[in-house]
Enzyme design. Sequence first.
Site, PDB file in Angstrom:
ATOM      1  N   LYS A 255      66.829  52.968  69.543  1.00 47.02           N
ATOM      2  CA  LYS A 255      67.913  52.298  68.835  1.00 47.02           C
ATOM      3  C   LYS A 255      67.700  50.782  68.798  1.00 47.02           C
ATOM      4  CE  LYS A 255      70.365  56.163  68.419  1.00 47.02           C
ATOM      5  NZ  LYS A 255      69.509  57.148  69.103  1.00 47.02           N
TER       6      LYS A 255
HETATM    7  C1  LIG Z   1      69.369  58.507  68.798  1.00 47.60           C
HETATM    8  C2  LIG Z   1      68.243  59.180  69.453  1.00 47.60           C
HETATM    9  C3  LIG Z   1      67.587  60.259  68.858  1.00 47.60           C
HETATM   10  C4  LIG Z   1      68.024  60.840  67.535  1.00 47.60           C
HETATM   11  O1  LIG Z   1      67.821  59.961  66.461  1.00 47.60           O
HETATM   12  P1  LIG Z   1      68.611  60.170  65.087  1.00 47.60           P
HETATM   13  O2  LIG Z   1      68.275  58.980  64.265  1.00 47.60           O
HETATM   14  O3  LIG Z   1      70.068  60.206  65.441  1.00 47.60           O
HETATM   15  O4  LIG Z   1      68.158  61.441  64.501  1.00 47.60           O
HETATM   16  C5  LIG Z   1      66.503  60.811  69.509  1.00 47.60           C
HETATM   17  N1  LIG Z   1      66.099  60.352  70.718  1.00 47.60           N
HETATM   18  C6  LIG Z   1      66.717  59.329  71.331  1.00 47.60           C
HETATM   19  C7  LIG Z   1      66.238  58.879  72.671  1.00 47.60           C
HETATM   20  C8  LIG Z   1      67.804  58.693  70.719  1.00 47.60           C
HETATM   21  O5  LIG Z   1      68.409  57.661  71.331  1.00 47.60           O
END
Ligand SMILES: *Cc1c(COP(=O)(O)O)cnc(C)c1O
Length: 490
Positions: free
Chosen positions: A116
Amino acid sequence: MSESENIFYVSTRGMGERLTAGQAILKGISDDGGLFVPEKIPGLKTPLKDLINLDYRQLATEIFKHFLTDFTDDEIINCVNNAYDHKFDCPEIAPLVSKGGYNFLELFHGKTCAFKDMALSILPYFMKTAALKNGMDKKIIILVSTSGDTGKAALEAFANVPGTGIFVMYPHGKVSKIQQLQMETQEGDNTFVLGINGNFDDCQTTMKKILTDHSVKQFLISHNAVFSSANSINFGRLLPQVVYYFYAYGQMVHNGEIKLGESLNFTVPTGNFGNILAGYYAKVMGLPINKLICASNVNKVLTDFFQKGEYDKNRPFKTTISPSMDILISSNLERLLYHLGFNTFEKMNELKQNGKYNVDLSKTGEFFGECALEEETLEAIAEVFEKGYLMDTHTAVACSCYNKYLEQTGDNTKNVIISTASPFKFAGSVLKGLNIGYNDDIEALKILSEKSSCEIPKNILDVLKKPVLHSNISDKGEAIQFLEKFINTY
Ligand SMILES: *Cc1c(COP(=O)(O)O)cnc(C)c1O
């Protein structure tokens, strides 16, 4: 760029508004409840052979120019340079690591040790730039619902940013110990964290409700404030993620894994469908991608969707060891449906009314859906650790799904697994995969570090030393009261 190349943003639900990128990013979600999308995804204006020679910041700048046609080049460069700097613990920002026969694109080298950070490090700069350009003088209240990682990354990004306040809702008891501590210890006068009695979908639905609630809107107007979102429903979250697909491709060319122009597969651990959708954007722009393998955990709504053509959220929600993927309503799928020409308004109404809808799968050929059981995820951690690479639970889901894809298709196209979190963020579950016991989550960090000879990331160690500053918990129906109190007092 000439006028004809300007890109405008419209709602997936088809009502009225046609905005510049800056306006769409400021607004977050459309008034009709839809998500903003570019009217058309632009084709590459710079040849791929040139893009692959750029460093991360230069590449990001080039990609952003295609979409942020209302920003000047200098504004884009300024955003990029502020975002992708020493906050990341390695100069590549998103290094590609080839180990044990797999290629991992590591997206967890930012402040909060999960992918993120790739988008949230830049979102405040996009917003500030857009606010200035559009003469916006209102306070921006960033609303976030999080399954664990977005919350902390958004808090870090917006803490003490003048003119903004950030309000985060997370499912209490359903995030990892480290994730919870990361949020509870957040500093900054403009931050508020609320644990919700419920799951992530409850948080997400509450947020969408607040964002489009009429009386809340009146309240905001009287406080000279507006809402925006730092979730992947905001286009400003999606766009930065397009960059690293190109960057991964370049690294695969440079290390001799593929030739320029050769196709590549990506396997993406998926929850809200934001990360993998960015891969789709990269493909439509012209990056040679063969398959986008959508990896889910046992909350496998998306697997069933890609295998059967029916999206059906009517099923029990399961809490797993990959909590950031525990999602039954994957918001960004709506954007894909829009780009593929489906009647999104109708499908989303069906989803709201019946909890499901059907689509013609022949249009979704670039995707492949697979899922991993909890045991399979743990097995993948052990198997890959034997081969010299330590991965987190989310990455392990992807790895397991990729192996299933290989078995079923025999497709020998080179593949990149998107590695979305530091294993230390989910140390307890990772140790379980390695069959190593521990007493508590803090001890788990130390044991994992010893066994793997990897250092605990500094940002995780720091969290352990900080005091808890946020401990509010509520039912979802009461979230609005907490929010209004926050806006009143900060
Ligand atoms: C948010 C997240 C995901 C999923 O990503 P999306 O964009 O919501 O599909 C996968 N792994 C981790 C560690 C995340 O923080």
